[in-house]
Design an enzyme around this catalytic site. Structure first.
Site, PDB file in Angstrom:
ATOM      1  N   GLU A 138       0.834  -1.213   0.000  1.00  8.75           N
ATOM      2  CA  GLU A 138       0.000   0.000   0.000  1.00  8.75           C
ATOM      3  C   GLU A 138       0.863   1.256   0.000  1.00  8.75           C
ATOM      4  OE1 GLU A 138      -3.086  -0.181  -0.675  1.00  8.75           O
ATOM      5  OE2 GLU A 138      -3.234  -2.334  -0.403  1.00  8.75           O
ATOM      6  N   HIS A 179     -15.210  -8.490 -10.970  1.00  8.31           N
ATOM      7  CA  HIS A 179     -14.884  -7.476 -11.964  1.00  8.31           C
ATOM      8  C   HIS A 179     -15.831  -7.491 -13.162  1.00  8.31           C
ATOM      9  CE1 HIS A 179     -11.471  -8.233  -9.418  1.00  8.31           C
ATOM     10  NE2 HIS A 179     -10.928  -7.082  -9.788  1.00  8.31           N
TER      11      HIS A 179
HETATM   12  O1  X8Z Z   1      -9.312  -6.946  -7.541  1.00  5.10           O
HETATM   13  C1  X8Z Z   1      -8.243  -6.916  -6.986  1.00  5.10           C
HETATM   14  C2  X8Z Z   1      -7.985  -5.984  -5.803  1.00  5.10           C
HETATM   15  C3  X8Z Z   1      -8.561  -4.639  -6.061  1.00  5.10           C
HETATM   16  S1  X8Z Z   1      -7.681  -3.761  -7.248  1.00  5.10           S
HETATM   17  C4  X8Z Z   1      -8.640  -6.574  -4.586  1.00  5.10           C
HETATM   18  N1  X8Z Z   1      -7.246  -7.766  -7.370  1.00  5.10           N
HETATM   19  C5  X8Z Z   1      -7.416  -8.749  -8.440  1.00  5.10           C
HETATM   20  C6  X8Z Z   1      -8.331  -9.893  -8.038  1.00  5.10           C
HETATM   21  O2  X8Z Z   1      -8.714  -9.992  -6.861  1.00  5.10           O
HETATM   22  O3  X8Z Z   1      -8.687 -10.715  -8.905  1.00  5.10           O
HETATM   23  C7  X8Z Z   1      -5.886  -7.779  -6.805  1.00  5.10           C
HETATM   24  C8  X8Z Z   1      -5.221  -8.912  -7.494  1.00  5.10           C
HETATM   25  C9  X8Z Z   1      -6.036  -9.248  -8.690  1.00  5.10           C
HETATM   26 ZN    ZN Z   2      -2.472  -2.330  -4.822  1.00  3.41          ZN
END
Ligand code: X8Z
Ligand code: ZN
EC number: 3.4.-.-
Length: 627
Positions: A357, A484
């Site tokens: 972070e 996502h």
């Molecule tokens: O979505 C995220 C973070 C927020 S940017 C929690 N990530 C991806 C996932 O969880 O699939 C971080 C690593 C990849």
């Molecule tokens: Zn990050």
């Protein structure tokens, strides 16, 4: 597009935009912070009000920006900034449709975050009342820890059945509107628009090359993991030369295999890197973890955290109020206020997360003098890449030894292979998943929503060697089990970040004069490495990201490359080749039953006739969209 190409007017517009956008960003961040660190209804209302104002501002800005013909502006900096504002595509929709698409996304996000599943019961006939109140975090935890394949299957199925199907219709309408918005902006469809931020015509080719370079290593890892899982679960669950079912890899989405590292550790008697016990023994506190992270950055000659950071950050979980505990780094857009929100506990994971972070804060601090539009990573992958590149130095036996967190240097071959295996289960296993999520989205935007689920599983099988553990049809919508997708958050940035992370690490290590295997490099205390990094951070988004890679690699390359990642894992690859010597198949052999698991409609090879499939008729009439 408008006709105004007057540079003075464009510059005046951008000056006003800069100050208003910074101001609005400050207000929204403040309201979001207030809610995230004190989750009251009042704070939530205030946050939503501020976010609505921001959306309106976005639309007004777009209207002003399109009055300019950016292509004819003589100044390249103004031209690029106005282009960025104009291409904020969804604003091209009519007010009704603009509201509709945002409403759809917010409904899909709600459906996802409110999804709850029933716990597993080994005896469904037992008369016990069951509360179906497990959320995504519970589902993730069970898939990570459980080794009972019935429980794993139950949780996998529940999560996938209670997310996707409810959103399918909304998602299909969202695809239609997103494509309309993109076409108004002169793109072929929303996939082209999604790639526009990368400002690179051969972006997709560049990515396709890199995944092909990674796949041989992935397949070695995969074959090794499959043998271990076969030993554990037997032929009922794992086919000796086949793909792997998605529920036994320790991750709800089969994107990260590190939760099953206990099943696959090459030399179990040698253990693995863990600093938690030593941290507890030394009486670490959350504050000390933050101070240690700051000292890492200042040791590179980078900036210390400003006084406001220490005054206002939330580094521990408060007891008297409800807060969102997910760790995050905040830029309040006023060049003063930067904060971390983290419910720090004293353990190795939190030590690593704090360094991660704080890298975001360093980025914010370094690009703070750029115009508002350029205060961002060089491309959407850079922020995560920089933060994770630092972690390659910190989460590292060499670093823990230097910091007094491990008492022997753990230099032996077996320790190194165990460590690299853990890293590979995280990073190498993740590569094909990170790659396919947006490959799938591009395909849907381009070709339509007819067979969304089978398209998803075709990609999963082709690149990851993963199949659904139970048959799926087009009534399911398994891609939406990943946040996502309903939340309209691009994913390819994580793939870009994965490649860049190793590119940045390698560049810093080379500046630091590191010799020896790349995975043993720790750039701590290297001012030279710090200079390489700060040069990247300072640019922000002001220059094309390929120029930044060029700077990073001292002119050697301007592309995303898998070479540094492969270099990092080279010792493991050699070990895997040896360990897999007796494996007849490195990778997976796909047969018609694998495809039949998800192809509910089979396509007759000789005509455009759609035949409903049954598992027995799947035969030579199918054409496989496989490698
Ligand atoms: O979505 C995220 C973070 C927020 S940017 C929690 N990530 C991806 C996932 O969880 O699939 C971080 C690593 C990849
Ligand atoms: Zn990050």
């Amino acid at each position: 597009m408008g006709t105004n190409s007057n540079l003075d007017e464009a510059l005046q517009f951008l000056r006003e935009y800069d100050s208003e956008a910074s101001n609005i960003c400050f207000r929204v961040s403040s309201a979001q912070w207030a809610y995230s660190t004190n989750m009251t209804d009042f704070n939530k209302r205030r946050m939503i009000e501020e976010q609505t104002l921001k959306e309106k501002f976005g639309k007004i800005t777009w209207r002003k920006a399109v009055e300019f013909d950016w292509t004819r502006l003589p100044d390249p900096i103004a031209r690029r900034q106005i282009k960025m504002l104009v291409m904020n595509s969804k604003a091209t929709l009519s007010d009704d449709k603009y509201n509709e698409i945002y409403h759809l996304i917010s409904e899909m996000k709600d459906l996802y975050s409110h999804a709850r599943i029933c716990p597993y019961s080994s005896n469904p006939y037992k008369n016990e009342s069951i509360y179906c109140d497990l959320d995504v975090e519970d589902a993730k935890r069970i898939i990570a820890k459980s080794r009972d394949t019935r429980e794993l299957l139950h949780v996998w199925r529940e999560w996938h059945d209670r997310t996707g199907p409810n959103m399918k219709n909304k998602f299909m309408r969202y695809v239609e509107l997103a494509n309309q918005a993109a076409r108004f902006n002169g793109f072929q469809d929303a996939s082209e628009e999604m790639q526009f931020v990368y400002e690179t015509p051969d972006f997709e080719d560049n990515l396709a090359q890199t995944i092909q370079q990674i796949l041989p290593l992935y397949k070695e890892l995969f074959a090794y993991v499959r043998t271990k899982l076969y030993d554990k679960y037997g032929p009922e669950v794992v086919r000796a030369e086949g793909p792997l079912p998605a529920h036994i890899l320790g991750d709800l989405w089969a994107q990260d295999f590190s939760n099953i590292h206990d099943l696959v550790t090459p030399f179990p008697e040698f253990g693995n890197i863990d600093a938690t016990a030593e941290m507890l023994r030394q009486g670490f506190t959350p504050l000390r973890i933050f101070q240690m992270a700051e000292e890492f950055y200042t040791s590179l000659g980078l900036k210390p955290m400003p006084p406001e950071f220490w005054r206002y950050s939330m580094i521990e979980k408060p007891t008297a109020r409800r807060v969102q505990c997910t760790a995050s780094a905040w830029d309040f857009c006023n060049k003063i206020d930067y904060r971390i929100k983290q419910c720090t506990e004293v353990n190795m994971k939190n030590l690593i997360d704090t360094h991660h972070e704080m890298a975001h804060i360093e980025y914010y601090l370094y690009y703070s003098d750029q115009p508002f539009l350029y205060r961002d990573g060089s491309n959407p992958g850079f922020h995560e890449a920089v933060a994770n590149a630092i972690i390659l130095s910190v989460f590292n036996p060499t670093h823990f030894y230097r910091m007094g967190l491990s008492n022997n240097k753990t230099e032996g071959y077996e320790h190194n292979i165990n460590f690299l295996m853990l890293m590979a289960l995280r990073k190498v296993a993740y590569a094909p998943f990170a790659y396919i999520v947006d490959q799938w989205r591009y395909q849907i935007f381009r070709q339509g929503v007819m067979k969304m689920n089978s398209d998803w599983w075709s990609l999963r099988l082709r690149f990851q060697g993963v199949v659904p553990p139970i048959p799926r049809t087009e009534s399911h919508f398994d891609a939406a089990a990943k946040r996502h997708i309903p939340a309209d958050i691009s994913y390819v940035k994580y793939y870009v970040a994965l490649l860049l992370e190793f590119q940045i690490h390698e560049a810093m290590c080379s500046a630091a004069g590191h010799t020896g295997p790349l995975h043993t490099c720790d750039v701590y205390r290297s001012r030279e490495a710090g200079r390489v990094l700060s040069d990247v951070l300072r640019v922000g988004k002001a220059s094309h990201w390929q120029n930044v890679i060029k700077m990073l690699t001292r002119g050697k390359s301007e592309k995303l490359s898998a070479e540094p990642m492969l270099n990092y894992f080279e010792p493991l690859l050699l070990w895997l080749r040896e360990a897999n010597k007796k494996e007849p198949i490195i990778g997976w052999m796909t047969n018609k039953n694998d495809v039949a698991l998800y192809q509910s409609l089979v396509y007759a090879a000789n005509a455009n006739i759609l035949l409903p499939s049954t598992f027995s008729i799947v035969s030579t009439v199918i054409f496989y969209s496989l490698l």
